[in-house]
Design a protein around this motif. Structure first.
Motif, PDB file in Angstrom:
ATOM      1  N   PHE A  94       1.008  -1.176  -0.272  1.00 24.42           N
ATOM      2  CA  PHE A  94       0.752   0.068  -0.059  1.00 24.42           C
ATOM      3  C   PHE A  94       1.254   0.915  -0.056  1.00 24.42           C
ATOM      4  CE2 PHE A  94      -2.218  -3.448   2.539  1.00 24.42           C
ATOM      5  CZ  PHE A  94      -3.128  -3.376   1.618  1.00 24.42           C
ATOM      6  N   THR A  95       0.376   2.294  -0.362  1.00 22.01           N
ATOM      7  CA  THR A  95       1.116   3.697   0.042  1.00 22.01           C
ATOM      8  C   THR A  95       0.517   4.861   1.130  1.00 22.01           C
ATOM      9  OG1 THR A  95      -0.785   4.844  -1.378  1.00 22.01           O
ATOM     10  CG2 THR A  95       1.275   4.028  -2.687  1.00 22.01           C
ATOM     11  N   GLY A  96      -0.446   4.005   1.824  1.00 27.63           N
ATOM     12  CA  GLY A  96      -0.450   5.127   2.734  1.00 27.63           C
ATOM     13  C   GLY A  96      -1.741   6.056   2.606  1.00 27.63           C
ATOM     14  N   ILE A  97      -2.388   6.477   1.824  1.00 30.05           N
ATOM     15  CA  ILE A  97      -2.815   7.462   0.766  1.00 30.05           C
ATOM     16  C   ILE A  97      -4.318   6.677   1.148  1.00 30.05           C
ATOM     17  CG2 ILE A  97      -3.497   8.680  -1.314  1.00 30.05           C
ATOM     18  CD1 ILE A  97      -0.949   9.657  -0.175  1.00 30.05           C
ATOM     19  N   ILE A  98      -5.082   7.098   1.794  1.00 27.18           N
ATOM     20  CA  ILE A  98      -6.520   6.833   1.941  1.00 27.18           C
ATOM     21  C   ILE A  98      -7.598   7.420   0.819  1.00 27.18           C
ATOM     22  CG2 ILE A  98      -8.577   6.497   3.571  1.00 27.18           C
ATOM     23  CD1 ILE A  98      -6.018   5.730   4.930  1.00 27.18           C
ATOM     24  N   GLU A  99      -8.480   5.725   0.093  1.00 30.15           N
ATOM     25  CA  GLU A  99      -8.879   6.170  -0.500  1.00 30.15           C
ATOM     26  C   GLU A  99     -10.112   6.671  -0.378  1.00 30.15           C
ATOM     27  OE1 GLU A  99      -8.176   4.033  -3.929  1.00 30.15           O
ATOM     28  OE2 GLU A  99      -8.263   2.535  -2.217  1.00 30.15           O
ATOM     29  N   GLU A 100     -11.170   5.615   1.331  1.00 33.12           N
ATOM     30  CA  GLU A 100     -11.902   6.168   1.266  1.00 33.12           C
ATOM     31  C   GLU A 100     -11.786   5.704   3.010  1.00 33.12           C
ATOM     32  OE1 GLU A 100     -16.695   4.303   1.079  1.00 33.12           O
ATOM     33  OE2 GLU A 100     -15.155   3.019  -0.543  1.00 33.12           O
ATOM     34  N   ALA A 118      -6.275  -2.959   3.139  1.00 33.27           N
ATOM     35  CA  ALA A 118      -5.834  -1.631   4.576  1.00 33.27           C
ATOM     36  C   ALA A 118      -6.840  -1.411   5.119  1.00 33.27           C
ATOM     37  CB  ALA A 118      -4.801  -0.758   4.232  1.00 33.27           C
ATOM     38  N   VAL A 119      -7.279  -1.652   6.499  1.00 34.08           N
ATOM     39  CA  VAL A 119      -8.308  -1.229   7.347  1.00 34.08           C
ATOM     40  C   VAL A 119      -7.715  -0.739   8.269  1.00 34.08           C
ATOM     41  CG1 VAL A 119     -10.582  -1.748   8.450  1.00 34.08           C
ATOM     42  CG2 VAL A 119     -10.235  -2.873   6.403  1.00 34.08           C
ATOM     43  N   ASN A 120      -7.783   0.642   8.584  1.00 37.50           N
ATOM     44  CA  ASN A 120      -7.283   1.374   9.982  1.00 37.50           C
ATOM     45  C   ASN A 120      -4.924   0.852   9.076  1.00 37.50           C
ATOM     46  OD1 ASN A 120      -9.096   2.790  10.238  1.00 37.50           O
ATOM     47  ND2 ASN A 120      -9.200   2.007  11.916  1.00 37.50           N
ATOM     48  N   ASP A 160     -15.943  -1.272  17.221  1.00 40.62           N
ATOM     49  CA  ASP A 160     -17.149  -1.367  17.759  1.00 40.62           C
ATOM     50  C   ASP A 160     -18.413  -0.943  16.275  1.00 40.62           C
ATOM     51  OD1 ASP A 160     -17.094  -1.780  20.093  1.00 40.62           O
ATOM     52  OD2 ASP A 160     -16.803   0.208  20.564  1.00 40.62           O
ATOM     53  N   VAL A 161     -19.849  -1.510  16.701  1.00 39.93           N
ATOM     54  CA  VAL A 161     -20.761  -0.567  15.216  1.00 39.93           C
ATOM     55  C   VAL A 161     -20.880   0.766  14.930  1.00 39.93           C
ATOM     56  CG1 VAL A 161     -22.719  -1.236  13.823  1.00 39.93           C
ATOM     57  CG2 VAL A 161     -21.585  -2.871  15.033  1.00 39.93           C
ATOM     58  N   GLY A 162     -20.898   0.828  13.732  1.00 39.75           N
ATOM     59  CA  GLY A 162     -20.561   2.619  13.832  1.00 39.75           C
ATOM     60  C   GLY A 162     -19.170   3.608  13.646  1.00 39.75           C
ATOM     61  N   ASP A 163     -17.831   2.454  14.194  1.00 40.16           N
ATOM     62  CA  ASP A 163     -16.806   2.927  14.104  1.00 40.16           C
ATOM     63  C   ASP A 163     -15.909   3.220  12.262  1.00 40.16           C
ATOM     64  OD1 ASP A 163     -16.602   3.708  16.402  1.00 40.16           O
ATOM     65  OD2 ASP A 163     -15.741   2.012  16.991  1.00 40.16           O
ATOM     66  N   ARG A 164     -15.833   4.656  12.216  1.00 43.35           N
ATOM     67  CA  ARG A 164     -14.886   5.046  10.828  1.00 43.35           C
ATOM     68  C   ARG A 164     -13.733   4.469  10.675  1.00 43.35           C
ATOM     69  NH1 ARG A 164     -13.973  10.109  10.072  1.00 43.35           N
ATOM     70  NH2 ARG A 164     -15.026  10.669   8.085  1.00 43.35           N
ATOM     71  N   VAL A 165     -13.747   3.888   9.635  1.00 38.10           N
ATOM     72  CA  VAL A 165     -11.838   3.617   9.411  1.00 38.10           C
ATOM     73  C   VAL A 165     -11.520   3.933   8.235  1.00 38.10           C
ATOM     74  CG1 VAL A 165     -12.037   0.851  11.317  1.00 38.10           C
ATOM     75  CG2 VAL A 165     -13.503   1.161   8.365  1.00 38.10           C
ATOM     76  N   ASN A 166     -10.344   3.589   7.925  1.00 35.96           N
ATOM     77  CA  ASN A 166      -9.822   3.899   6.477  1.00 35.96           C
ATOM     78  C   ASN A 166      -9.490   3.030   5.823  1.00 35.96           C
ATOM     79  OD1 ASN A 166      -8.909   6.271   7.413  1.00 35.96           O
ATOM     80  ND2 ASN A 166      -7.204   6.270   9.011  1.00 35.96           N
ATOM     81  N   LEU A 167      -9.565   2.875   4.816  1.00 37.71           N
ATOM     82  CA  LEU A 167      -9.735   1.755   3.357  1.00 37.71           C
ATOM     83  C   LEU A 167      -8.519   2.661   2.193  1.00 37.71           C
ATOM     84  CD1 LEU A 167     -13.331   0.993   2.958  1.00 37.71           C
ATOM     85  CD2 LEU A 167     -11.378   0.198   4.675  1.00 37.71           C
ATOM     86  N   GLU A 168      -8.072   1.250   2.044  1.00 44.63           N
ATOM     87  CA  GLU A 168      -6.902   1.503   0.678  1.00 44.63           C
ATOM     88  C   GLU A 168      -6.866   0.390   0.016  1.00 44.63           C
ATOM     89  OE1 GLU A 168      -2.290   2.683  -0.107  1.00 44.63           O
ATOM     90  OE2 GLU A 168      -3.139   2.824   1.274  1.00 44.63           O
ATOM     91  N   ARG A 169      -7.519   0.100  -1.539  1.00 44.06           N
ATOM     92  CA  ARG A 169      -6.653  -1.223  -2.128  1.00 44.06           C
ATOM     93  C   ARG A 169      -5.672  -0.986  -2.422  1.00 44.06           C
ATOM     94  NH1 ARG A 169     -11.375   0.332  -6.333  1.00 44.06           N
ATOM     95  NH2 ARG A 169     -10.079   2.457  -6.238  1.00 44.06           N
ATOM     96  N   ASP A 213      -3.141   4.393  11.385  1.00 42.25           N
ATOM     97  CA  ASP A 213      -4.062   3.850  11.051  1.00 42.25           C
ATOM     98  C   ASP A 213      -3.944   3.703   9.184  1.00 42.25           C
ATOM     99  OD1 ASP A 213      -5.341   3.499  13.325  1.00 42.25           O
ATOM    100  OD2 ASP A 213      -6.591   5.117  13.555  1.00 42.25           O
ATOM    101  N   GLY A 214      -3.041   3.270   9.551  1.00 41.49           N
ATOM    102  CA  GLY A 214      -2.736   3.048   7.875  1.00 41.49           C
ATOM    103  C   GLY A 214      -2.354   4.234   6.662  1.00 41.49           C
ATOM    104  N   VAL A 215      -2.213   5.999   7.721  1.00 42.98           N
ATOM    105  CA  VAL A 215      -1.888   6.795   7.399  1.00 42.98           C
ATOM    106  C   VAL A 215      -1.075   7.184   6.594  1.00 42.98           C
ATOM    107  CG1 VAL A 215      -2.828   9.710   6.281  1.00 42.98           C
ATOM    108  CG2 VAL A 215      -4.339   8.136   8.093  1.00 42.98           C
ATOM    109  N   SER A 216      -0.644   7.633   5.807  1.00 44.57           N
ATOM    110  CA  SER A 216       1.104   7.572   5.617  1.00 44.57           C
ATOM    111  C   SER A 216       1.416   8.941   5.685  1.00 44.57           C
ATOM    112  CB  SER A 216       2.027   7.667   4.028  1.00 44.57           C
ATOM    113  OG  SER A 216       2.881   8.010   3.172  1.00 44.57           O
TER     114      SER A 216
END
Length: 202
Positions: A2-8, A42-44, A80-89, A145-148
């Motif tokens: 991965f690159t650490g650039i969050i897509e969503e 990548a999830v978080n 937990d349900v409802g938590d936001r997570v960083n996603l990157e392919r 959390d996956g963020v470069s």
């Protein structure tokens, strides 16, 4: 890789424990456009394998298997349900490497220590586990959390970064508060150099 650039930024809709493992289900829009079974996402900051998905476009729920090792070494198990997570392919071989080389192999966890707002950015300090301190250098790279991110300061048990408005807006880091846990992955190059030096010295 991965690159650490969050897509969503996705949303957790389920975390089903199954003995020493779990199935994590995340709602996503953008990254669901080209899903295949076995794909790495990548999830978080944790590299997880897609094992299934369902739902119409814009409401896709993606299932990931999570091993006990991942639950123990990352903050995935505390979601937990409802938590936001960083996603990157996973990065394509013909794509630009806009961040840095991120493996999705979390080295440890830290906590948000402080946030100091600036005029157009925000300084954030994170707690740094002692066993990871030697791999973190000022102006070096780290994934939170996956963020470069680029390290702006390093202390014996902390490091600091500067978050630009886009990072605050497009990732979960904009909502992290002091005391919140985060996944940390240090620069893989630093790990290999350290291992090489240990081999040479022995």
């Amino acid at each position: 890789m991965f690159t650490g650039i969050i897509e969503e930024v996705g949303e957790v809709v389920g975390l089903e424990r199954r003995g020493d493992s779990a199935v994590l289900t995340v709602h996503a829009d953008t990254i669901s456009s080209d899903l295949v079974h076995g794909a790495s996402i990548a999830v978080n900051g944790v590299c997880l394998t897609v094992v299934g998905w369902d739902g119409p476009a814009g409401e896709v729920r993606i299932d990931f298997d999570v091993m006990g090792e991942t639950l123990a070494r990352s903050v995935i198990g505390s979601l937990d349900v409802g938590d936001r997570v960083n996603l990157e392919r996973a990065v394509r071989a013909d794509a630009r490497l806009d961040g840095h080389v991120v493996q999705g192999h979390v080295d440890g966890t830290g906590v948000v220590l402080s946030r100091t707002p600036g005029d157009a950015w925000e300084a954030v300090r994170f707690g740094l586990p002692a066993e990871l301190a030697r791999f973190v250098a000022e102006k070096g790279s780290i994934a939170v959390d996956g963020v470069s991110l680029t390290v702006s300061e390093v202390g014996p048990d902390f490091f600091g970064v500067g978050l630009i408005p886009e990072t605050l807006r497009a990732t979960t880091l904009g909502g992290r508060l002091p005391g919140d846990p985060v996944n940390l992955e240090v620069d893989v190059l630093a790990k290999y150099v350290a291992r090489l030096m240990e081999t040479v010295q022995s």
